[in-house]
Scaffold this active site. Structure first.
Site, PDB file in Angstrom:
ATOM      1  N   ARG A 103       0.848  -1.190   0.000  1.00 48.36           N
ATOM      2  CA  ARG A 103       0.000   0.000   0.000  1.00 48.36           C
ATOM      3  C   ARG A 103       0.881   1.236   0.000  1.00 48.36           C
ATOM      4  O   ARG A 103       1.713   1.413   0.885  1.00 48.36           O
ATOM      5  CB  ARG A 103      -0.896  -0.027   1.249  1.00 48.36           C
ATOM      6  CG  ARG A 103      -2.001   0.994   1.213  1.00 48.36           C
ATOM      7  CD  ARG A 103      -2.929   0.832   2.389  1.00 48.36           C
ATOM      8  NE  ARG A 103      -2.424   1.516   3.572  1.00 48.36           N
ATOM      9  CZ  ARG A 103      -3.181   1.877   4.596  1.00 48.36           C
ATOM     10  NH1 ARG A 103      -4.479   1.603   4.605  1.00 48.36           N
ATOM     11  NH2 ARG A 103      -2.668   2.483   5.629  1.00 48.36           N
ATOM     12  N   THR A 107      -0.881   7.609  -1.394  1.00 46.56           N
ATOM     13  CA  THR A 107      -2.169   7.429  -2.073  1.00 46.56           C
ATOM     14  C   THR A 107      -3.052   6.388  -1.393  1.00 46.56           C
ATOM     15  O   THR A 107      -4.258   6.344  -1.623  1.00 46.56           O
ATOM     16  CB  THR A 107      -1.958   6.968  -3.527  1.00 46.56           C
ATOM     17  OG1 THR A 107      -1.393   5.643  -3.505  1.00 46.56           O
ATOM     18  CG2 THR A 107      -1.049   7.909  -4.292  1.00 46.56           C
ATOM     19  N   ASP A 199       1.109  -1.524  12.795  1.00 44.31           N
ATOM     20  CA  ASP A 199       1.460  -2.050  11.475  1.00 44.31           C
ATOM     21  C   ASP A 199       1.821  -3.526  11.631  1.00 44.31           C
ATOM     22  O   ASP A 199       2.866  -3.864  12.199  1.00 44.31           O
ATOM     23  CB  ASP A 199       2.647  -1.262  10.912  1.00 44.31           C
ATOM     24  CG  ASP A 199       2.985  -1.675   9.484  1.00 44.31           C
ATOM     25  OD1 ASP A 199       3.093  -2.893   9.227  1.00 44.31           O
ATOM     26  OD2 ASP A 199       3.149  -0.788   8.637  1.00 44.31           O
ATOM     27  N   ASP A 202       5.317  -4.683  10.277  1.00 47.10           N
ATOM     28  CA  ASP A 202       6.436  -4.227  11.097  1.00 47.10           C
ATOM     29  C   ASP A 202       6.522  -5.013  12.405  1.00 47.10           C
ATOM     30  O   ASP A 202       7.602  -5.390  12.860  1.00 47.10           O
ATOM     31  CB  ASP A 202       6.310  -2.732  11.400  1.00 47.10           C
ATOM     32  CG  ASP A 202       6.673  -1.877  10.186  1.00 47.10           C
ATOM     33  OD1 ASP A 202       7.302  -2.403   9.257  1.00 47.10           O
ATOM     34  OD2 ASP A 202       6.318  -0.685  10.195  1.00 47.10           O
TER      35      ASP A 202
HETATM   36  C1  PRP Z   1      -0.780  -3.482   5.139  1.00 43.25           C
HETATM   37  C2  PRP Z   1      -1.571  -4.674   5.667  1.00 43.25           C
HETATM   38  C3  PRP Z   1      -2.549  -4.957   4.553  1.00 43.25           C
HETATM   39  C4  PRP Z   1      -2.805  -3.586   3.970  1.00 43.25           C
HETATM   40  C5  PRP Z   1      -4.129  -3.095   4.447  1.00 43.25           C
HETATM   41  O1  PRP Z   1       0.208  -3.942   4.295  1.00 43.25           O
HETATM   42  O2  PRP Z   1      -0.754  -5.773   5.979  1.00 43.25           O
HETATM   43  O3  PRP Z   1      -2.043  -5.837   3.560  1.00 43.25           O
HETATM   44  O4  PRP Z   1      -1.742  -2.714   4.439  1.00 43.25           O
HETATM   45  O5  PRP Z   1      -4.445  -1.851   3.933  1.00 43.25           O
HETATM   46  P1  PRP Z   1      -5.639  -1.607   2.908  1.00 43.25           P
HETATM   47  O6  PRP Z   1      -6.811  -2.433   3.353  1.00 43.25           O
HETATM   48  O7  PRP Z   1      -5.906  -0.132   3.054  1.00 43.25           O
HETATM   49  O8  PRP Z   1      -5.168  -1.960   1.533  1.00 43.25           O
HETATM   50  P2  PRP Z   1       1.368  -2.996   3.724  1.00 43.25           P
HETATM   51  O9  PRP Z   1       0.977  -2.471   2.376  1.00 43.25           O
HETATM   52  O10 PRP Z   1       1.756  -1.998   4.756  1.00 43.25           O
HETATM   53  O11 PRP Z   1       2.532  -4.011   3.443  1.00 43.25           O
HETATM   54  P3  PRP Z   1       3.316  -5.021   4.423  1.00 43.25           P
HETATM   55  O12 PRP Z   1       2.379  -6.169   4.699  1.00 43.25           O
HETATM   56  O13 PRP Z   1       4.478  -5.402   3.597  1.00 43.25           O
HETATM   57  O14 PRP Z   1       3.687  -4.298   5.685  1.00 43.25           O
END
Ligand code: PRP
Length: 209
Positions: A103, A107, A199, A202
């Site tokens: 994500r 944006t 997160d 993380d």
């Molecule tokens: C986070 C989380 C989800 C997503 C949720 O991942 O693990 O996959 O964001 O957000 P959304 O419903 O608004 O799309 P991230 O993109 O931070 O990646 P990561 O898992 O690598 O930390």
């Protein structure tokens, strides 16, 4: 299909530990796997079965077997990887589809950076794993990628969900059931779930500042 918040004392207890900022990475990983297993128990409740005759040491009897064992687990990277062991424990023969989605911090839209799925998804029941259903952009994009390969059925498991994300996935993919351990209050101005758990990626992998 509605987003289903599974109510169970063990789920509520473990989720509270997961939310606690003092929970370290090791315990966080263990609880993510345990919660996923508990949610998967509900998510697999309506799998079709067939009769199977067996001999016990005492007599013959009619037992039950899964009608279709073609399962695919599709974790959304990175954080969905933490949920994989929980579901693999229940469905050890499941194949794995890796969905690399990140994500964008500004944006909030997901970008695909990796997609590796097994052949022949047509008869498969696919379990998509995404710990956080925030805006639902990632889950909806992951489901889109999988749908292009026409699996028989898609079921999603998310550790926590926002009402905004739940509405979006219900509107975009109404036939996909989503199982979660809690429907949280809302998204904040950064599109983080409140109260949430921070997160997940993380906290799973120790990459937080
Ligand atoms: C986070 C989380 C989800 C997503 C949720 O991942 O693990 O996959 O964001 O957000 P959304 O419903 O608004 O799309 P991230 O993109 O931070 O990646 P990561 O898992 O690598 O930390």
């Amino acid at each position: 299909m509605p987003v289903i918040a599974v109510e169970h004392p063990l789920i509520a207890h473990k989720l509270t530990t997961l939310r606690d900022r003092r929970t370290d990475s090791k315990l966080f990983r263990e609880i993510v796997a345990e919660l996923t297993l508990l949610l998967a128990y509900e998510a697999t409740r309506d799998l079709p079965t067939r009769a199977r005759h067996i001999e016990t040491p005492v007599t013959g009897t009619q037992g039950t077997a899964l009608a279709n064992k073609d399962f695919v687990i599709a974790p959304i990277l990175r954080a969905g990887l933490g949920m994989l062991p929980g579901l693999h424990t229940l469905l050890p023969s499941a194949r794995v589809a890796h969905l690399g989605l990140r994500r964008d911090e500004v944006t909030k839209k997901p970008a695909t950076y990796y997609f590796n799925y097994p052949d022949h998804l047509r008869n498969a029941t696919v379990f998509v794993l995404d710990p956080m259903l925030a805006t639902a952009g990632s889950l909806c994009a992951g489901i889109d990628l999988l749908k292009a390969n026409k699996p028989e059925r898609i079921i999603a498991i998310c550790l926590i969900a926002s009402p905004e994300g739940a509405r979006r996935v219900e509107e975009t993919h109404p036939e996909v059931k989503v199982f979660t351990s809690a429907m949280d209050e809302r998204l904040n101005e950064h599109a983080f779930i409140v109260p949430g758990l921070g997160d997940a990626g993380d906290r799973l992998f120790g990459t937080s500042a």
